[in-house]
Design an enzyme around this catalytic site. Sequence first.
Site, mmCIF file in Angstrom:
data_model
loop_
_atom_site.group_PDB
_atom_site.id
_atom_site.type_symbol
_atom_site.label_atom_id
_atom_site.label_comp_id
_atom_site.label_asym_id
_atom_site.label_seq_id
_atom_site.Cartn_x
_atom_site.Cartn_y
_atom_site.Cartn_z
ATOM 1 N N ASP A 256 0.968 -1.086 -0.103
ATOM 2 C CA ASP A 256 0.029 -0.216 -0.019
ATOM 3 C C ASP A 256 0.896 1.314 0.050
ATOM 4 O OD1 ASP A 256 -2.218 1.693 -0.208
ATOM 5 O OD2 ASP A 256 -3.429 0.633 1.501
ATOM 6 N N GLU B 146 -10.475 7.128 3.745
ATOM 7 C CA GLU B 146 -9.554 6.583 4.670
ATOM 8 C C GLU B 146 -9.762 7.094 6.261
ATOM 9 O OE1 GLU B 146 -5.796 5.763 2.993
ATOM 10 O OE2 GLU B 146 -6.384 6.316 1.202
HETATM 11 C C1 BGC Z 1 -5.176 3.090 -0.074
HETATM 12 C C2 BGC Z 1 -5.356 2.071 -1.049
HETATM 13 C C3 BGC Z 1 -4.841 2.954 -2.374
HETATM 14 C C4 BGC Z 1 -3.487 3.693 -2.295
HETATM 15 C C5 BGC Z 1 -3.605 4.284 -3.803
HETATM 16 C C6 BGC Z 1 -3.813 3.965 -0.269
HETATM 17 O O1 BGC Z 1 -3.530 4.940 0.790
HETATM 18 O O2 BGC Z 1 -4.848 2.470 1.078
HETATM 19 O O3 BGC Z 1 -6.386 1.781 -0.973
HETATM 20 O O4 BGC Z 1 -5.141 1.886 -3.633
HETATM 21 O O5 BGC Z 1 -3.503 4.638 -1.313
HETATM 22 O O6 BGC Z 1 -4.212 5.382 -4.009
HETATM 23 C C1 BGC Z 2 -3.074 9.955 -2.215
HETATM 24 C C2 BGC Z 2 -3.950 8.955 -2.064
HETATM 25 C C3 BGC Z 2 -3.507 7.782 -0.945
HETATM 26 C C4 BGC Z 2 -3.259 8.697 0.262
HETATM 27 C C5 BGC Z 2 -2.388 8.031 1.215
HETATM 28 C C6 BGC Z 2 -2.944 10.931 -1.086
HETATM 29 O O1 BGC Z 2 -2.057 11.888 -1.068
HETATM 30 O O2 BGC Z 2 -3.758 10.624 -3.062
HETATM 31 O O3 BGC Z 2 -4.227 8.194 -3.156
HETATM 32 O O4 BGC Z 2 -4.235 6.914 -0.818
HETATM 33 O O5 BGC Z 2 -2.295 9.954 -0.036
HETATM 34 O O6 BGC Z 2 -1.868 8.809 2.265
#
Ligand code: BGC
Ligand code: BGC
Length: 682
Positions: A373, A568
């Site tokens: 991730d 998230e």
């Molecule tokens: C998320 C994932 C996602 C990734 C890319 C992460 O923070 O937990 O689900 O695929 O970011 O955006």
């Molecule tokens: C990204 C997301 C990612 C997240 C995790 C963001 O800046 O755009 O895709 O899941 O950071 O920290």
Amino acid sequence: MTTSINLSKGPLGNKLHIWAPADGRLRPISNRKIHEIPEVFLRFFALKSTTANHHLTPNCATYFLTGPKPIVFLFGLMIVGHPAAAQPVYLDPGQRVEARVADLLGRMTLDEKIGQITQVERDAIRVNIKDIKSLGIGSVLSGGGQYPQPNTAAAWADMVDTFQQVALSSRLKIPLIYGVDAVHGHGSLKRAVIFPHNIGLGAANDEALVRRIGRVTALETKATGVHWNFAPMIGLPQDYRWGRTYEGYGERTDLVARLGSAYLQGLQTVDGHGLEHPWTVLGTPKHYIGDGAAKWGTSPFGSDHIDRGQAKFGEQELRTVYLPPYRAAVTNGARSIMVSFSSWGGLKMHEQRYLLTDVLKAELGFSGFLVSDWGALDELKGSTVDNVSRAINAGLDMIMVPTMYQDFVSDLKSAIKNEMIPQTRIDDAVRRILRVKFEMGLFERPLTDRSLQAKIGMQAHRDLAAEAAGKSLVALKNANATLPLDPKTATIYVAGRAADNLGMQCGGWTLEWQGTDGNHRPGTTILDGLKRSVAVTTKLEYSAGGDFRGKEKAALGIAVVGEMPYAEWHGDRADLNLSDADKQLIRRLRERSAKLLVILISGRPLVVSDELALADAFVAAWLPGSEGQGVTDVLFGKHPFQGRLPYTWPRSMQYFARIDLGEPQTAETVLFPYGFQEQVAR
Ligand code: BGC
Ligand code: BGC
């Protein structure tokens, strides 16, 4: 002596063959810089023949060399190109995937292998695009909200193809794979159709529908050049205080296993063809494993969070509740799986060799690749070199770095040099990544097929999203035969910010990572749908704040309330009561309406017991997506109510107190059980 030179243009550049009549065989000598030989050079030394007497494809041209020219020519070749060598097995689509993988792996330097393991986010690499070539970067991604300007399909394709051209200019021309989170349609693309988030699809519980959604999502995503979708999420959210509850299909294993696999099939198959079909994208069941099992307060974000927290199951529960959706996904063609941010037994999933290698790869027979991730290695406790060794030794194959890729590359290199990671593990990781790239036909079709772009946002796709939104609705109450609504109702008051808000309807992971507030993309709001559904004689008034003071009572009031978008940990909430503003709005509308319908737009069940008592009818609409018309079609009885609760509905916050204590729920804490639906006669 006559020698013929045959030049063919393929996706990877020109291929050159020398035909020597002496042995009558066409010998490919394409290698290294041969593709850079300018045609003018050939013309100078040779005569072009259009009547070649050997099997040439339409892209081929044959040049006949006579006299002393061949010698000069071959000398020239040695300068601009590589001495004659067989066309590499890995570039021959006629070869078996495993043979191509082995051939390519055998040609790769350690640096090139490290490059394949490295996944970089678009913004970090955009400014140093040449690094894709010099480091042999294997993958680039757009995180939530990382779209090109303008946010059009053409600009997306230009962006991906630009990265790809740099990858293809590298020594071995290994194409990169570009990934996005198209978790409910290609959410980051402005014109894309947005489907209900998984929570709604869990309520609809219709595998064929989910398969069709996967199909359309693949098409709209692939049309922009993107090859890879980080979806479906196949966790089992149990504690709805989690900001990712809506990303799950529901709380039960069989539901999640069936729908997750159906979605994956939709993404990865077309008419009996697999990933080699140009309209498919690679799917990624995520996040392995235990999503939704975390204990409140154990999150790295603090005691008022749950995201990325500690899973509280034992091995038995892990195997019977959380593992089966992955087993089903592997059986149904999963070729990449993303590892979870959460931890188990004090270790992050990213360092669990037992779960990643022994269980998933060995026991379940997963032969695709595991991707980390976003920046997940930074959450491990050791030094950066330690962390990368631990993760790769545990079984991670590709690392979503995503920004500090130079450091990552050098950390991984020192870990290998210091024998902290065996060479065999590196080869295995790269083999898995290349295998999937070959299976997808990426070497043959590295660039965007722009002819697909005409299909983005087309009516048939919007109709499918509307159908899904309608099927996802769950009626929780229907007193006084309020539903289905009567289109001839004399006066309707519509209240609530969510009534005219595509951003709220779509939720997180739409346009921006955290979603948006307002109408920033094509689609119909619920208010649009209501206006289109009522008779010309109906007087329909809308007030976002629900202010109908001084007006006569309406025959019907419709309150559309719920959650602002989030993603998230930003969506973690200690308190799941409906907001005070929404509570008051519902009370005000109650006073001004003979009958009251409440529509809840939310990424999870909220505590609504009081409002349920006040309303005549109550509908959980989840996060229905861009086609609000699909919601109103069902409200007015054009299609039946079908949805059932994919999550148990809590009566009060006591529900969560019991979760914290590890105690089972009771009749006092549960308002509606899993699977509940109120019957609505049409
Ligand atoms: C998320 C994932 C996602 C990734 C890319 C992460 O923070 O937990 O689900 O695929 O970011 O955006
Ligand atoms: C990204 C997301 C990612 C997240 C995790 C963001 O800046 O755009 O895709 O899941 O950071 O920290």
